[in-house]
Motif scaffolding. Structure first.
Motif, PDB file in Angstrom:
ATOM      1  N   ASP A   6      -1.051  -1.988  13.199  1.00 58.23           N
ATOM      2  CA  ASP A   6      -1.130  -0.559  12.913  1.00 58.23           C
ATOM      3  C   ASP A   6       0.246   0.076  12.795  1.00 58.23           C
ATOM      4  O   ASP A   6       0.506   0.833  11.864  1.00 58.23           O
ATOM      5  CB  ASP A   6      -1.905   0.159  14.038  1.00 58.23           C
ATOM      6  N   ALA A   7       1.094  -0.237  13.762  1.00 58.86           N
ATOM      7  CA  ALA A   7       2.410   0.395  13.802  1.00 58.86           C
ATOM      8  C   ALA A   7       3.188   0.065  12.532  1.00 58.86           C
ATOM      9  O   ALA A   7       3.838   0.937  11.940  1.00 58.86           O
ATOM     10  CB  ALA A   7       3.172  -0.067  15.035  1.00 58.86           C
ATOM     11  N   TRP A   8       3.118  -1.181  12.110  1.00 57.67           N
ATOM     12  CA  TRP A   8       3.839  -1.562  10.895  1.00 57.67           C
ATOM     13  C   TRP A   8       3.253  -0.853   9.676  1.00 57.67           C
ATOM     14  O   TRP A   8       3.977  -0.294   8.862  1.00 57.67           O
ATOM     15  CB  TRP A   8       3.802  -3.091  10.693  1.00 57.67           C
ATOM     16  N   GLN A   9       1.915  -0.852   9.585  1.00 57.45           N
ATOM     17  CA  GLN A   9       1.238  -0.222   8.446  1.00 57.45           C
ATOM     18  C   GLN A   9       1.572   1.264   8.371  1.00 57.45           C
ATOM     19  O   GLN A   9       1.764   1.807   7.279  1.00 57.45           O
ATOM     20  CB  GLN A   9      -0.278  -0.418   8.574  1.00 57.45           C
ATOM     21  N   ALA A  10       1.643   1.904   9.551  1.00 62.05           N
ATOM     22  CA  ALA A  10       1.874   3.348   9.576  1.00 62.05           C
ATOM     23  C   ALA A  10       3.304   3.691   9.172  1.00 62.05           C
ATOM     24  O   ALA A  10       3.575   4.774   8.660  1.00 62.05           O
ATOM     25  CB  ALA A  10       1.577   3.890  10.971  1.00 62.05           C
ATOM     26  N   GLY A  11       4.214   2.749   9.385  1.00 60.53           N
ATOM     27  CA  GLY A  11       5.618   3.060   9.163  1.00 60.53           C
ATOM     28  C   GLY A  11       6.132   2.714   7.778  1.00 60.53           C
ATOM     29  O   GLY A  11       7.328   2.767   7.532  1.00 60.53           O
ATOM     30  N   ILE A  12       5.233   2.351   6.867  1.00 65.47           N
ATOM     31  CA  ILE A  12       5.711   1.921   5.548  1.00 65.47           C
ATOM     32  C   ILE A  12       4.810   2.518   4.474  1.00 65.47           C
ATOM     33  O   ILE A  12       3.605   2.675   4.688  1.00 65.47           O
ATOM     34  CB  ILE A  12       5.732   0.373   5.469  1.00 65.47           C
ATOM     35  N   ASP A  13       5.405   2.897   3.333  1.00 63.98           N
ATOM     36  CA  ASP A  13       4.555   3.385   2.248  1.00 63.98           C
ATOM     37  C   ASP A  13       4.438   2.323   1.147  1.00 63.98           C
ATOM     38  O   ASP A  13       5.164   1.327   1.146  1.00 63.98           O
ATOM     39  CB  ASP A  13       5.029   4.749   1.717  1.00 63.98           C
ATOM     40  N   ASP A  14       3.491   2.578   0.242  1.00 67.28           N
ATOM     41  CA  ASP A  14       3.181   1.584  -0.786  1.00 67.28           C
ATOM     42  C   ASP A  14       4.404   1.199  -1.620  1.00 67.28           C
ATOM     43  O   ASP A  14       4.580   0.035  -1.978  1.00 67.28           O
ATOM     44  CB  ASP A  14       2.074   2.102  -1.716  1.00 67.28           C
ATOM     45  N   ALA A  15       5.247   2.196  -1.907  1.00 64.30           N
ATOM     46  CA  ALA A  15       6.420   1.930  -2.739  1.00 64.30           C
ATOM     47  C   ALA A  15       7.367   0.946  -2.043  1.00 64.30           C
ATOM     48  O   ALA A  15       7.952   0.069  -2.690  1.00 64.30           O
ATOM     49  CB  ALA A  15       7.143   3.228  -3.056  1.00 64.30           C
ATOM     50  N   GLN A  16       7.483   1.091  -0.712  1.00 61.57           N
ATOM     51  CA  GLN A  16       8.364   0.175   0.034  1.00 61.57           C
ATOM     52  C   GLN A  16       7.783  -1.236   0.049  1.00 61.57           C
ATOM     53  O   GLN A  16       8.512  -2.218  -0.061  1.00 61.57           O
ATOM     54  CB  GLN A  16       8.513   0.660   1.474  1.00 61.57           C
TER      55      GLN A  16
END
Ligand code: HEC
Length: 149
Positions: A103-113
């Motif tokens: 979760d933490a990783w998913q929350a901290g990154i956007d699709d473009a990254q």
């Protein structure tokens, strides 16, 4: 008896030689995936000829892209990231591949990254700059689908 056995061996060699070469000539599935481009797909459609089933064909194209994404994940990514993105592929521990389900990783990154990391590589992860756009987008969605699993 001896000469005959030798002749046999020669024949086997003559027969197997070209077969082995042919086998080597075949690109591994990963490499052929990289060669795929959207233009190939257009060609497919045109050679199909008019059958009046545009809708059905459109649907099967989408299915084809999904299969390509799946095949790409399994052949190019799961070796490190594991089938479910947990970083438990055969090479995962060696390169310390990210657990993409966190979760933490998913929350901290956007699709473009995510897309940029796939295209440009990151740390020990190689770049995948020859994948068609469609496949990269599909992989981003695939990575998103691991969240919380
Ligand atoms: C050789 C092993 C390896 C392969 C193959 C690999 N990865 Fe990675 N991947 C890694 C490692 C290691 C990291 C962590 C990089 C870092 O943060 O330094 C990573 C990170 C990521 C990230 C997080 C990027 C970020 O910005 O935090 C995503 C998304 C990702 N990989 C997706 C993929 C996809 C999709 C593929 C297949 C096209 C793939 N990886 C293939 C090793 C690999």
């Amino acid at each position: 008896m001896r000469p005959r056995a030798r002749l046999g061996a020669l024949l086997v060699a003559a027969f197997l030689g070209p077969v082995t070469l042919l086998a080597c000539d075949r690109a591994p599935s990963g490499a052929s995936l990289k060669e795929w481009s959207a233009a190939d797909h257009d060609g497919e459609k045109k050679t199909g000829g008019p059958t009046g089933k545009q809708g059905a064909r459109g649907a099967s194209d989408a299915g084809g892209a999904a299969m390509l994404v799946e095949a790409t994940w399994q052949s190019q990514c799961a070796t490190c990231h594991g089938p479910g993105g947990h970083g438990d592929g055969p090479q995962g521990p060696m390169v310390r591949a990210e657990d993409l389900s966190k979760d933490a990783w998913q929350a901290g990154i956007d699709d473009a990254q995510i897309e940029a990391s796939i295209r440009n590589g990151k740390g020990k992860m190689p770049k995948f700059d020859k994948l068609p756009d469609e496949v990269v987008k599909g992989l981003v969605a695939r990575v998103r689908s691991f969240r919380g699993r």
